[in-house]
Design a protein around this motif. Structure first.
Motif, mmCIF file in Angstrom:
data_model
loop_
_atom_site.group_PDB
_atom_site.id
_atom_site.type_symbol
_atom_site.label_atom_id
_atom_site.label_comp_id
_atom_site.label_asym_id
_atom_site.label_seq_id
_atom_site.Cartn_x
_atom_site.Cartn_y
_atom_site.Cartn_z
ATOM 1 N N SER A 51 0.832 -1.200 0.000
ATOM 2 C CA SER A 51 0.000 0.000 0.000
ATOM 3 C C SER A 51 0.869 1.255 0.000
ATOM 4 O O SER A 51 2.093 1.167 -0.154
ATOM 5 C CB SER A 51 -0.943 0.002 1.213
ATOM 6 O OG SER A 51 -1.936 1.015 1.074
ATOM 7 N N ALA A 53 1.329 5.315 1.956
ATOM 8 C CA ALA A 53 1.038 6.010 3.208
ATOM 9 C C ALA A 53 1.663 7.395 3.197
ATOM 10 O O ALA A 53 2.592 7.663 2.445
ATOM 11 C CB ALA A 53 1.564 5.211 4.404
ATOM 12 N N GLN A 160 2.565 -2.010 19.536
ATOM 13 C CA GLN A 160 1.198 -1.537 19.813
ATOM 14 C C GLN A 160 0.215 -2.044 18.754
ATOM 15 O O GLN A 160 -0.992 -1.887 18.905
ATOM 16 C CB GLN A 160 1.185 -0.007 19.883
ATOM 17 C CG GLN A 160 1.982 0.524 21.073
ATOM 18 C CD GLN A 160 2.050 2.044 21.087
ATOM 19 O OE1 GLN A 160 1.049 2.715 21.346
ATOM 20 N NE2 GLN A 160 3.216 2.575 20.805
ATOM 21 N N ARG A 164 -2.246 -7.147 14.789
ATOM 22 C CA ARG A 164 -1.922 -7.419 13.381
ATOM 23 C C ARG A 164 -0.451 -7.774 13.229
ATOM 24 O O ARG A 164 0.205 -7.362 12.273
ATOM 25 C CB ARG A 164 -2.327 -6.237 12.506
ATOM 26 C CG ARG A 164 -3.871 -6.238 12.357
ATOM 27 C CD ARG A 164 -4.362 -5.258 11.350
ATOM 28 N NE ARG A 164 -4.190 -3.916 11.838
ATOM 29 C CZ ARG A 164 -3.642 -2.932 11.123
ATOM 30 N NH1 ARG A 164 -3.231 -3.169 9.899
ATOM 31 N NH2 ARG A 164 -3.530 -1.731 11.622
ATOM 32 N N PHE A 168 1.658 -2.203 10.808
ATOM 33 C CA PHE A 168 0.662 -1.145 10.677
ATOM 34 C C PHE A 168 -0.050 -1.183 9.324
ATOM 35 O O PHE A 168 -1.258 -0.989 9.236
ATOM 36 C CB PHE A 168 1.308 0.239 10.847
ATOM 37 C CG PHE A 168 1.768 0.521 12.251
ATOM 38 C CD1 PHE A 168 0.842 0.669 13.273
ATOM 39 C CD2 PHE A 168 3.111 0.636 12.555
ATOM 40 C CE1 PHE A 168 1.257 0.921 14.579
ATOM 41 C CE2 PHE A 168 3.537 0.886 13.856
ATOM 42 C CZ PHE A 168 2.617 1.030 14.863
ATOM 43 N N ARG A 170 -1.978 -1.939 6.104
ATOM 44 C CA ARG A 170 -2.969 -2.879 5.582
ATOM 45 C C ARG A 170 -2.807 -2.988 4.069
ATOM 46 O O ARG A 170 -2.317 -2.063 3.419
ATOM 47 C CB ARG A 170 -4.386 -2.376 5.905
ATOM 48 C CG ARG A 170 -4.696 -2.378 7.405
ATOM 49 C CD ARG A 170 -6.059 -1.777 7.689
ATOM 50 N NE ARG A 170 -6.375 -1.744 9.106
ATOM 51 C CZ ARG A 170 -6.920 -2.758 9.777
ATOM 52 N NH1 ARG A 170 -7.226 -3.876 9.157
ATOM 53 N NH2 ARG A 170 -7.177 -2.655 11.069
ATOM 54 N N TYR A 171 -3.269 -4.087 3.522
ATOM 55 C CA TYR A 171 -3.126 -4.328 2.082
ATOM 56 C C TYR A 171 -4.162 -3.514 1.295
ATOM 57 O O TYR A 171 -5.356 -3.538 1.609
ATOM 58 C CB TYR A 171 -3.322 -5.817 1.801
ATOM 59 C CG TYR A 171 -3.103 -6.220 0.362
ATOM 60 C CD1 TYR A 171 -1.814 -6.427 -0.129
ATOM 61 C CD2 TYR A 171 -4.182 -6.401 -0.507
ATOM 62 C CE1 TYR A 171 -1.612 -6.806 -1.443
ATOM 63 C CE2 TYR A 171 -3.983 -6.779 -1.825
ATOM 64 C CZ TYR A 171 -2.692 -6.978 -2.283
ATOM 65 O OH TYR A 171 -2.495 -7.353 -3.588
#
Lengths: 173, 173
Positions: A51, A53, A160, A164, A168, A170-171
């Motif tokens: 992804s 960010a 934290q 998952r 951090f 996500r796909y």
């Protein structure tokens, strides 16, 4: 047969010694060597997209997050925790306005990847990196790894995201 | 020998007919069919990263720009114009704040890829798409191609990036 039996006994004894001494020697050694990754995984620029960010503020970063085959497969199959061998790469760039794009659009709206700032990796090896959730963390600026003080901040922050497996990102479909 | 000569003559005549009639029939047909791409190129989600981008304003988009092998090679070798066969894919997502990341950072700074909004492609075929700078343009929302009115806006805009063969996105190292 006798020779093979002796050999097996020797192997078992040897394995016992290794199993007994390995954790001790790990603790005795510089633990940073085990936790932090200091070599850039080869071929990462050809990996597939996980992804994108963007971090505002001091970071002002644009990230492309890529994964090796093991990581991509785990993401697509929704497999958690990530299996050993998974590597996730975050390629960070400056988040800069594109004057040439804005000219075409007729307004200030376009941001692109500026100069590269750093590359970070998470490498899954549940044995080697057992003390940091099974992940080895890496940070490279101009090809040089981050120092120990900096690298010690990776795990507490990522920890934290335990639900998952410390990841951090996500796909993005 | 005589048979082969006759065959060659026939092929040459046929080629002449095709060459003479092909452009005429292209113009007679619906030119939109030639200019706009209506089929999603297979396997694009596995292509390599070119760069990332963000558009503010109405678009509020996050883009991951990927390229097939021909496109990536051309980018890395700095080859312009792009050779036939090059395909560039822009995967667009919403540009959304990440509450889960912000919680960890302790401040609002993190943006991630939201739901996919559309996928756009530029396909290089200097013969097929000669009237639009050698590029066929494609836009898919929920798997459906954009309508003709919308698709006619692609070329005039991209044509302003003539110096870079109509491609806005630069390669991120």
């Amino acid at each position: 047969m006798k020779g093979i039996t002796l050999l097996l006994v020797a192997v078992v004894i040897l394995a016992g010694i290794v199993a007994f001494t390995a954790p001790a020697s790990l603790h005795a050694d510089d633990s940073a060597a085990a936790i932090f990754v200091t070599k850039i995984p080869p071929g990462y620029r050809d990996w597939r997209l996980i992804s994108v960010a963007h971090e505002e503020g001091n970071l002002n970063s644009f990230a492309a997050v890529l994964g090796n085959n093991v990581a991509i497969r785990a993401y697509r199959e929704g497999k958690l925790p990530f299996p050993d061998g998974a590597i996730i790469a975050a390629l960070h760039y400056g988040h800069v306005p594109s004057e040439e794009n804005n000219k075409v659009f007729g307004r200030s709206q376009s941001f692109v990847a500026g100069p590269p700032t750093n590359i970070q990796f998470m490498i899954k090896d549940s044995t080697k990196y057992a003390t940091t959730g099974g992940w080895g963390f890496a940070h490279f600026k101009d090809g040089k790894p981050g120092d120990e003080t900096f690298m010690k901040t990776c795990f507490p922050c990522h920890n934290q995201a335990k639900a998952r497996d410390l990841v951090f990102t996500r796909y993005a479909p």
